[in-house]
Design a protein around this motif. Structure first.
Motif, PDB file in Angstrom:
ATOM      1  N   HIS A 185       0.842  -1.201   0.000  1.00 47.28           N
ATOM      2  CA  HIS A 185       0.000   0.000   0.000  1.00 47.28           C
ATOM      3  C   HIS A 185       0.877   1.250   0.000  1.00 47.28           C
ATOM      4  O   HIS A 185       1.863   1.334   0.701  1.00 47.28           O
ATOM      5  CB  HIS A 185      -0.921  -0.003   1.227  1.00 47.28           C
ATOM      6  CG  HIS A 185      -2.039   0.979   1.107  1.00 47.28           C
ATOM      7  ND1 HIS A 185      -1.912   2.280   1.509  1.00 47.28           N
ATOM      8  CD2 HIS A 185      -3.284   0.852   0.614  1.00 47.28           C
ATOM      9  CE1 HIS A 185      -3.050   2.925   1.284  1.00 47.28           C
ATOM     10  NE2 HIS A 185      -3.896   2.073   0.745  1.00 47.28           N
ATOM     11  N   VAL A 186       0.492   2.237  -0.813  1.00 43.57           N
ATOM     12  CA  VAL A 186       1.380   3.375  -1.052  1.00 43.57           C
ATOM     13  C   VAL A 186       1.501   4.319   0.143  1.00 43.57           C
ATOM     14  O   VAL A 186       2.504   4.988   0.295  1.00 43.57           O
ATOM     15  CB  VAL A 186       0.912   4.173  -2.296  1.00 43.57           C
ATOM     16  CG1 VAL A 186       1.086   3.331  -3.548  1.00 43.57           C
ATOM     17  CG2 VAL A 186      -0.536   4.617  -2.152  1.00 43.57           C
ATOM     18  N   ASP A 187       0.511   4.381   0.971  1.00 47.14           N
ATOM     19  CA  ASP A 187       0.578   5.342   2.073  1.00 47.14           C
ATOM     20  C   ASP A 187      -0.046   4.743   3.328  1.00 47.14           C
ATOM     21  O   ASP A 187      -1.193   5.019   3.662  1.00 47.14           O
ATOM     22  CB  ASP A 187      -0.137   6.641   1.685  1.00 47.14           C
ATOM     23  CG  ASP A 187       0.158   7.768   2.680  1.00 47.14           C
ATOM     24  OD1 ASP A 187       0.760   7.485   3.728  1.00 47.14           O
ATOM     25  OD2 ASP A 187      -0.209   8.917   2.390  1.00 47.14           O
ATOM     26  N   ALA A 188       0.733   3.913   4.002  1.00 52.81           N
ATOM     27  CA  ALA A 188       0.231   3.248   5.204  1.00 52.81           C
ATOM     28  C   ALA A 188      -0.085   4.257   6.300  1.00 52.81           C
ATOM     29  O   ALA A 188      -1.021   4.069   7.075  1.00 52.81           O
ATOM     30  CB  ALA A 188       1.252   2.228   5.699  1.00 52.81           C
ATOM     31  N   ASN A 189       0.688   5.351   6.389  1.00 54.18           N
ATOM     32  CA  ASN A 189       0.426   6.353   7.417  1.00 54.18           C
ATOM     33  C   ASN A 189      -0.943   6.992   7.239  1.00 54.18           C
ATOM     34  O   ASN A 189      -1.673   7.217   8.204  1.00 54.18           O
ATOM     35  CB  ASN A 189       1.511   7.431   7.385  1.00 54.18           C
ATOM     36  CG  ASN A 189       2.836   6.942   7.936  1.00 54.18           C
ATOM     37  OD1 ASN A 189       2.886   5.943   8.645  1.00 54.18           O
ATOM     38  ND2 ASN A 189       3.910   7.634   7.614  1.00 54.18           N
ATOM     39  N   ALA A 190      -1.283   7.292   5.986  1.00 48.79           N
ATOM     40  CA  ALA A 190      -2.602   7.882   5.721  1.00 48.79           C
ATOM     41  C   ALA A 190      -3.719   6.915   6.081  1.00 48.79           C
ATOM     42  O   ALA A 190      -4.760   7.309   6.615  1.00 48.79           O
ATOM     43  CB  ALA A 190      -2.707   8.299   4.254  1.00 48.79           C
ATOM     44  N   ARG A 191      -3.503   5.614   5.812  1.00 51.76           N
ATOM     45  CA  ARG A 191      -4.548   4.642   6.101  1.00 51.76           C
ATOM     46  C   ARG A 191      -4.737   4.472   7.602  1.00 51.76           C
ATOM     47  O   ARG A 191      -5.862   4.440   8.089  1.00 51.76           O
ATOM     48  CB  ARG A 191      -4.203   3.282   5.477  1.00 51.76           C
ATOM     49  CG  ARG A 191      -4.563   3.161   4.029  1.00 51.76           C
ATOM     50  CD  ARG A 191      -5.971   3.610   3.714  1.00 51.76           C
ATOM     51  NE  ARG A 191      -6.962   3.180   4.687  1.00 51.76           N
ATOM     52  CZ  ARG A 191      -8.103   3.797   4.904  1.00 51.76           C
ATOM     53  NH1 ARG A 191      -8.416   4.896   4.247  1.00 51.76           N
ATOM     54  NH2 ARG A 191      -8.961   3.334   5.779  1.00 51.76           N
ATOM     55  N   ILE A 192      -3.647   4.359   8.355  1.00 51.74           N
ATOM     56  CA  ILE A 192      -3.804   4.166   9.791  1.00 51.74           C
ATOM     57  C   ILE A 192      -4.420   5.409  10.430  1.00 51.74           C
ATOM     58  O   ILE A 192      -5.208   5.322  11.363  1.00 51.74           O
ATOM     59  CB  ILE A 192      -2.464   3.786  10.461  1.00 51.74           C
ATOM     60  CG1 ILE A 192      -2.735   3.226  11.864  1.00 51.74           C
ATOM     61  CG2 ILE A 192      -1.499   4.954  10.521  1.00 51.74           C
ATOM     62  CD1 ILE A 192      -1.522   2.621  12.510  1.00 51.74           C
ATOM     63  N   THR A 193      -4.110   6.583   9.868  1.00 54.07           N
ATOM     64  CA  THR A 193      -4.731   7.813  10.367  1.00 54.07           C
ATOM     65  C   THR A 193      -6.225   7.808  10.078  1.00 54.07           C
ATOM     66  O   THR A 193      -7.038   8.193  10.930  1.00 54.07           O
ATOM     67  CB  THR A 193      -4.068   9.043   9.724  1.00 54.07           C
ATOM     68  OG1 THR A 193      -2.678   9.053  10.063  1.00 54.07           O
ATOM     69  CG2 THR A 193      -4.706  10.335  10.216  1.00 54.07           C
ATOM     70  N   ALA A 194      -6.608   7.358   8.892  1.00 48.76           N
ATOM     71  CA  ALA A 194      -8.030   7.306   8.532  1.00 48.76           C
ATOM     72  C   ALA A 194      -8.783   6.323   9.425  1.00 48.76           C
ATOM     73  O   ALA A 194      -9.899   6.601   9.874  1.00 48.76           O
ATOM     74  CB  ALA A 194      -8.186   6.923   7.062  1.00 48.76           C
ATOM     75  N   VAL A 195      -8.180   5.171   9.707  1.00 50.27           N
ATOM     76  CA  VAL A 195      -8.839   4.183  10.555  1.00 50.27           C
ATOM     77  C   VAL A 195      -8.930   4.699  11.992  1.00 50.27           C
ATOM     78  O   VAL A 195      -9.950   4.527  12.666  1.00 50.27           O
ATOM     79  CB  VAL A 195      -8.091   2.839  10.487  1.00 50.27           C
ATOM     80  CG1 VAL A 195      -8.659   1.864  11.505  1.00 50.27           C
ATOM     81  CG2 VAL A 195      -8.188   2.252   9.089  1.00 50.27           C
ATOM     82  N   ILE A 236       0.247   9.228  12.684  1.00 53.86           N
ATOM     83  CA  ILE A 236      -0.717  10.333  12.789  1.00 53.86           C
ATOM     84  C   ILE A 236      -0.003  11.680  12.742  1.00 53.86           C
ATOM     85  O   ILE A 236      -0.472  12.615  12.075  1.00 53.86           O
ATOM     86  CB  ILE A 236      -1.565  10.167  14.061  1.00 53.86           C
ATOM     87  CG1 ILE A 236      -2.489   8.948  13.891  1.00 53.86           C
ATOM     88  CG2 ILE A 236      -2.367  11.426  14.359  1.00 53.86           C
ATOM     89  CD1 ILE A 236      -3.309   8.615  15.094  1.00 53.86           C
ATOM     90  N   ARG A 237       1.127  11.798  13.404  1.00 55.21           N
ATOM     91  CA  ARG A 237       1.857  13.067  13.360  1.00 55.21           C
ATOM     92  C   ARG A 237       2.365  13.362  11.943  1.00 55.21           C
ATOM     93  O   ARG A 237       2.295  14.502  11.484  1.00 55.21           O
ATOM     94  CB  ARG A 237       3.024  13.054  14.339  1.00 55.21           C
ATOM     95  CG  ARG A 237       3.782  14.387  14.372  1.00 55.21           C
ATOM     96  CD  ARG A 237       4.955  14.331  15.315  1.00 55.21           C
ATOM     97  NE  ARG A 237       4.583  14.500  16.703  1.00 55.21           N
ATOM     98  CZ  ARG A 237       4.352  15.678  17.268  1.00 55.21           C
ATOM     99  NH1 ARG A 237       4.450  16.790  16.551  1.00 55.21           N
ATOM    100  NH2 ARG A 237       4.042  15.758  18.537  1.00 55.21           N
ATOM    101  N   SER A 238       2.849  12.338  11.240  1.00 55.11           N
ATOM    102  CA  SER A 238       3.370  12.571   9.889  1.00 55.11           C
ATOM    103  C   SER A 238       2.262  12.957   8.923  1.00 55.11           C
ATOM    104  O   SER A 238       2.486  13.674   7.959  1.00 55.11           O
ATOM    105  CB  SER A 238       4.098  11.325   9.377  1.00 55.11           C
ATOM    106  OG  SER A 238       3.188  10.268   9.131  1.00 55.11           O
TER     107      SER A 238
END
Length: 299
Positions: A185-195, A236-238
């Motif tokens: 997945h291209v942006d794991a940080n964005a996904r964990i933030t969304a979840v 989340i911070r990133s």
């Protein structure tokens, strides 16, 4: 912690009925067509743990979110879910179809030499996704159709036969390798933030003084997502420039203002439902977030 979805929750939410033997039958099993449970008019799949196992043959385009990972799936995918990891589906097309079966661990416990959770696709940290070609889709769908036919029959030993069908699907998958490109997945940080945001928002609005905000800290959310709290904080911070705690505090303060303004609940009741053990703790929190006491804000 957010509530784990039970078999009772599943039947109530999806079908508004309950099998008669669900309380007595700890080894419960059932099989369904995916299109009967997903799509327009059906409740979305919530991000949570389940207290049962699930095997899904899914056609169409979806993103499957589990723990801190996301799998974007196209075509036909065979997926295996265990009770230890929270997950949800996000449909990206309107052509979802397929099958799934659900079962409790006890359905197999007396018939396998080892626990079903020891199998690679069910093991914590395992890779549960297998992309199927047309021939493989046809084969696995045929096994699901046999289960669907058998569950409706009066055959005395039908559950023994169904166990064999599930074992057949498991071994069919074990002969393949999990599809590695699903896990890029291209942006794991964005996904964990969304979840994380979805989990936070799902606890609101507070609609009753007896309702209680339960996921109150970064560690609570990390535990629910089965990730390390440092990983959650970095993601989340990133993505947002704020800490996990800042997001939680801002949302709780916003709900506190709404409850003080729009309800006649006393401050102790509001304090309790927002997860504070003592009104004094709530007063201190509210003043730090808003520069006002709850009483002054309401007055």
């Amino acid at each position: 912690m957010t509530k784990t979805e039970t078999l009772e929750d599943f039947y109530r939410q999806k079908f508004n009925w309950m099998p008669e033997n669900i309380k007595k039958d700890i080894g419960h099993f059932n099989v369904f067509r995916l299109e009967d449970c997903m799509g327009p008019g059906k409740p979305p799949v919530q991000y949570s743990r389940r207290d049962f196992y699930k095997i899904v043959l899914m056609r169409g385009r979806h993103i499957y979110h589990y723990a801190d990972k996301s799998l974007e799936v196209f075509g036909t995918t065979l997926l295996f879910f265990n009770p230890d990891v929270p997950y949800t589906f996000e449909p990206l097309s309107d052509d979802s179809s397929g099958y799934f079966c659900i079962f409790k661990e006890a359905f197999f416990s007396e018939h396998l030499k080892r626990s079903v959770r020891e199998l690679p696709m069910f093991a914590p940290g395992g890779k549960p996704g297998y992309v199927l070609n047309t021939a493989q889709d046809s084969y696995v769908a045929g096994v699901f159709e046999k289960m669907e036919e058998e569950i409706k029959s009066d055959y005395m030993y039908k559950y023994d036969l169904i166990r064999n069908y599930i074992t057949e699907i498991i071994h069919y998958a074990l002969k393949m390798q999990p599809t590695e490109n699903l896990y890029q997945h291209v942006d794991a940080n964005a996904r964990i933030t969304a979840v994380f945001t979805e989990l936070l928002e799902r606890q609101f609005p507070i609609e009753s003084p007896t309702q209680r905000f339960s996921l109150r800290s970064a560690r609570d959310f990390a535990e629910h997502l089965t990730v390390h709290v440092n990983h959650l904080n970095r993601a989340i911070r990133s993505t947002t420039g704020k800490t996990t705690t800042e997001h939680i505090f801002e949302r709780v303060a916003g709900e506190a203002r709404a409850l003080l303004k729009h309800t006649d609940w006393n401050i102790s009741e509001i304090s309790y439902c927002l997860g504070f053990e003592e009104p004094a703790h709530f007063n201190h929190f509210f003043k730090k977030q808003t520069n006002s006491t709850p009483s002054a804000f309401r007055g």
